[in-house]
Write a protein that holds these residues in place. Structure first.
Motif, PDB file in Angstrom:
ATOM      1  N   LEU A 158       8.552 -14.357   2.105  1.00 63.23           N
ATOM      2  CA  LEU A 158       9.402 -13.471   2.065  1.00 63.23           C
ATOM      3  C   LEU A 158       9.267 -12.302   0.823  1.00 63.23           C
ATOM      4  N   GLN A 159       9.613 -11.467   0.875  1.00 65.33           N
ATOM      5  CA  GLN A 159       9.388 -10.295  -0.363  1.00 65.33           C
ATOM      6  C   GLN A 159      10.512 -10.550  -0.888  1.00 65.33           C
ATOM      7  N   PRO A 160      10.259 -10.061  -2.202  1.00 70.19           N
ATOM      8  CA  PRO A 160      11.399 -10.136  -3.075  1.00 70.19           C
ATOM      9  C   PRO A 160      12.661  -9.034  -2.652  1.00 70.19           C
ATOM     10  N   THR A 161      14.001  -9.567  -3.004  1.00 70.42           N
ATOM     11  CA  THR A 161      14.948  -8.489  -2.686  1.00 70.42           C
ATOM     12  C   THR A 161      15.598  -8.222  -3.946  1.00 70.42           C
ATOM     13  N   SER A 162      16.360  -7.216  -3.864  1.00 69.09           N
ATOM     14  CA  SER A 162      17.023  -6.710  -5.122  1.00 69.09           C
ATOM     15  C   SER A 162      18.538  -6.946  -5.098  1.00 69.09           C
ATOM     16  N   ILE A 391       6.975 -11.752 -15.480  1.00 69.32           N
ATOM     17  CA  ILE A 391       7.918 -12.494 -14.410  1.00 69.32           C
ATOM     18  C   ILE A 391       7.408 -12.320 -12.949  1.00 69.32           C
ATOM     19  N   GLU A 392       7.155 -11.009 -12.708  1.00 64.59           N
ATOM     20  CA  GLU A 392       6.804 -10.547 -11.315  1.00 64.59           C
ATOM     21  C   GLU A 392       5.430 -11.370 -11.216  1.00 64.59           C
ATOM     22  N   LYS A 393       4.502 -11.272 -11.971  1.00 65.93           N
ATOM     23  CA  LYS A 393       3.067 -12.206 -11.732  1.00 65.93           C
ATOM     24  C   LYS A 393       3.433 -13.415 -11.442  1.00 65.93           C
ATOM     25  N   LEU A 394       4.280 -14.016 -12.273  1.00 63.82           N
ATOM     26  CA  LEU A 394       4.676 -15.439 -11.809  1.00 63.82           C
ATOM     27  C   LEU A 394       5.233 -15.721 -10.575  1.00 63.82           C
ATOM     28  N   GLY A 395       6.318 -14.786 -10.153  1.00 65.39           N
ATOM     29  CA  GLY A 395       6.988 -14.715  -9.025  1.00 65.39           C
ATOM     30  C   GLY A 395       5.921 -14.899  -7.844  1.00 65.39           C
ATOM     31  N   PRO A 470      14.622 -18.610  -6.537  1.00 64.40           N
ATOM     32  CA  PRO A 470      13.518 -19.320  -6.612  1.00 64.40           C
ATOM     33  C   PRO A 470      12.437 -18.892  -7.265  1.00 64.40           C
ATOM     34  N   GLU A 471      12.002 -17.669  -7.223  1.00 64.29           N
ATOM     35  CA  GLU A 471      10.779 -17.018  -7.775  1.00 64.29           C
ATOM     36  C   GLU A 471      11.157 -16.937  -9.090  1.00 64.29           C
ATOM     37  N   LYS A 472      12.302 -16.465  -9.698  1.00 64.45           N
ATOM     38  CA  LYS A 472      12.608 -16.507 -11.023  1.00 64.45           C
ATOM     39  C   LYS A 472      12.568 -17.763 -11.762  1.00 64.45           C
ATOM     40  N   VAL A 473      13.303 -18.893 -10.896  1.00 64.22           N
ATOM     41  CA  VAL A 473      13.248 -20.287 -11.449  1.00 64.22           C
ATOM     42  C   VAL A 473      11.907 -20.932 -11.746  1.00 64.22           C
TER      43      VAL A 473
END
Length: 641
Positions: A158-162, A391-395, A470-473
């Motif tokens: 899935l792509q990130p959502t806002s 953060i985006e790179k880690l996500g 989850p991505e930010k976790v």
């Protein structure tokens, strides 16, 4: 949830009840509010061949972490959960362990039916970006199901959502009613989920099962037990197939009204999403009296002091602090928006320069829960000196690693259902919370080949999932690993753990010499009781609201914080430890208990004063360096109790 058709690429991420009687205001965390459910995206979906694992469905409570790197499966005869005292809310199953078991054929391959078009679902809210409201992430899913022929196997990240926010104001609304929408964009390409070369058959079965359930969802997420699918060891039967099918989310899950029993369960939750707990084993009071005195050199108290602490019958209610509304306003004035995306949504926060000098004081007084998500992100960014791009790179790394196999998948799957299972988000087997937890731990186990996965990571990740996607976790765990030296805590040999224990012992020896002598007399090693403290960041040793306060300070101070917490516990019980009636069993039992502070403010104030002592902080830094030299010279084994 995610389909190929264009009309399914966007859907409403909030669910507003027009009937005011169905709104339960949780502006400060006292109950749920259904007026604005936000999207919490799942990590990926898949349709794949599966091979069934032959393991027991019984579970063992999360216990002593004598060897967190041991990947040997736990005993098949054990049963329980990390929060075994939490009452199981509702269940239609008659299984004596509280969770129905899916009867699966032994190690035979078949392709389970999976919809070609994914279904819509409204996912539970996590704390919002503007700032996080105090809603515990509900796991009640509303997803659709349709029966179709078996399709081609695909895995769709899935792509990130806002999370949408009103750009005109950053002040959190106590009861939002505006309907907002979030769009899910489909990836440009699809990747088949197939076993990797050399991947363990059982591990692939676990990974593909979670992917399959991401597409379908499960019925009664949050208030039913669910059906075990990856650890069943019962003969195949028509009944097991029917139960498995019935446990998937039905076509009416999203559109139907909440039933009375669901509302009853939700109304019984505390402000953080935990089921009401009437009692708990081994609860002891952490009194505030000894915390009035600052940390100084002291001698032993009366030898006639009792060796046992005061027991507590139940955990205190997680109510809103008296000054929370005032602190919400102060944090609103202290935080500022650093960047927004093209739609006006907050991407990152910062501290106003004119308020920076008040940050430490306000952190120790307690971050308001609705601001905790934003504040934690600010504190981690300041400590790690990294920002939104990192953060985006880690996500992105998180999403990429979902495609890869992990040798720890079977062990992670064993640990997931017993990680804070008393929380509604993690209660249902294979519910959204458990799936997110599995995905985060799966990806993080691939980040560092030295650390891999250890049990202590589960409670940390689960706590973060209460506030972040989850991505930010994953990004938060990575920063804890890299910048807060958690790598040394989890690495083989636990060098960071032993270093922290060495510093703790030096403080005890210099400030509480009689306590240190009592430990030597009774031959009690610090590792025997403090290992769990450091590896889980006190996640299984204090009430959840106290844990959050400690984490507030930890993200500000760094690794010295939990040494200070350990010292505070020993300081409070110093007279019990040096009592003439104390012995090995009483001391070890006391320090292995679940601590309930009489007053969180007193505990945090004592810790603030201790870590505010610049001379002591310099000594702590020197003791850490001394430990490094002891390890280099091979003398470390003689330096600890």
């Amino acid at each position: 949830m995610y389909g190929d058709d264009e009309e399914q690429t966007s859907w409403t991420a909030s669910s507003t009840f027009e009937d005011p009687s169905k709104e339960l205001d949780l502006s400060l965390g006292d109950s749920f509010n259904y007026s604005n459910f936000f999207n919490h995206r799942t990590s990926y979906v898949s349709n794949t061949d599966t091979t069934f694992i032959d393991l027991s469905s019984d579970m063992k409570p999360f216990g002593t972490l004598s060897n967190p790197h041991d990947r040997t499966p736990l005993s098949a005869t054990s049963n329980g959960s990390a929060n075994s005292s939490y009452p199981l809310p509702l269940s239609n199953h008659a299984n004596s362990h509280g969770r129905d078991t899916l009867e699966l054929p032994t190690r035979s391959k078949r392709v389970p039916p999976i919809p070609t078009r994914s279904q819509n679902a409204v996912s539970p809210p996590v704390s919002h970006l503007t700032p996080p409201h105090n809603h515990p992430p509900s796991s009640l899913l509303r997803s659709k199901e349709r029966h179709v022929p078996e399709p081609t196997v695909v895995l769709t990240p899935l792509q990130p959502t806002s999370f949408l926010i009103p750009p005109a104001s950053q002040t959190p609304s106590s009861s939002p009613t505006t309907k907002q929408q979030s769009k899910l964009s489909s990836p440009s390409s699809k990747t088949s989920l197939v076993p990797s070369e050399g991947e363990d058959v059982d591990a692939f079965h676990v990974r593909s099962t979670y992917a399959h359930l991401d597409a379908t969802g499960v019925r009664g997420d949050g208030y039913e037990e669910g059906v075990e699918r990856t650890r069943a060891r019962i003969r195949a039967s028509k009944g097991s197939e029917l139960r498995a099918e019935a446990a998937l989310a039905g076509p009416s899950e999203k559109s139907r009204d909440l039933e009375a029993r669901e509302l009853s369960v939700l109304s019984s939750l505390d402000r953080y999403g935990f089921f009401i707990v009437p009692s708990h084993d081994r609860l002891v009071l952490l009194p505030s009296g000894p915390l009035v005195k600052r940390l100084t050199s002291v001698r032993a108290g009366s030898k006639s002091a009792p060796s046992h602490a005061v027991s507590v019958s139940s955990l205190p209610a997680a109510s809103s602090p008296l000054k929370e509304q005032m602190r919400v306003a102060k944090w609103d004035r202290m935080l500022e928006v650093i960047s927004r995306d093209g739609g006006g949504n907050v991407e990152s926060w910062g501290i106003k320069a004119s308020k920076a000098h008040k940050l430490r004081q306000r952190v120790y007084k307690g971050i308001p829960d609705r601001w905790r998500r934003a504040a934690w992100e600010v504190l981690m960014s300041r400590f790690s000196k990294s920002g939104r791009k990192a953060i985006e790179k880690l996500g992105n790394h998180y999403l990429q690693d979902l495609e890869k196999p992990s040798s720890y998948d079977v062990q992670i799957d064993l640990d997931v259902p017993r990680t804070i299972s008393g929380h509604i988000m993690f209660h249902t087997r294979y519910g959204l919370g458990q799936r997110c937890l599995f995905h985060v731990l799966h990806s993080f186990s691939l980040r560092c080949h030295q650390c891999g996965y250890v049990q202590g990571m589960g409670p940390i990740a689960a706590t973060l999932l209460c506030y972040f996607e989850p991505e930010k976790v994953y990004a938060a765990l990575s920063r804890l690993h890299d910048n807060y030296n958690m790598h040394t805590i989890f690495a083989p040999g636990f060098p960071g753990l032993l270093q922290a224990i060495y510093v703790q012992e030096r403080i005890m020896e210099s400030k509480m010499p009689d306590v240190y002598a009592a430990f030597k007399k009774h031959m009690i090693s610090t590792t025997s009781y403090a290992t769990k403290w450091y590896i889980t960041l006190f996640a299984n040793s204090v009430p959840f609201q106290t844990q959050l306060r400690l984490w507030d300070a930890y993200l500000l101070e760094g690794e010295d914080l939990f040494v200070a917490v350990a010292i505070s516990i020993v300081w409070v019980y110093r007279d019990h430890i040096t009592s003439s009636s104390a012995n090995f069993e009483t001391i070890l039992s006391l320090l292995s208990s679940f601590f309930v502070p009489e007053d969180d403010d007193s505990l945090l104030s004592w810790i603030e004063r201790m870590l505010g002592n610049k001379k002591l902080r310099l000594q702590m830094a020197q003791w850490r360096q001394d430990w490094v030299e002891l390890v280099a010279s091979g003398k470390d084994s003689e330096a600890l109790l």
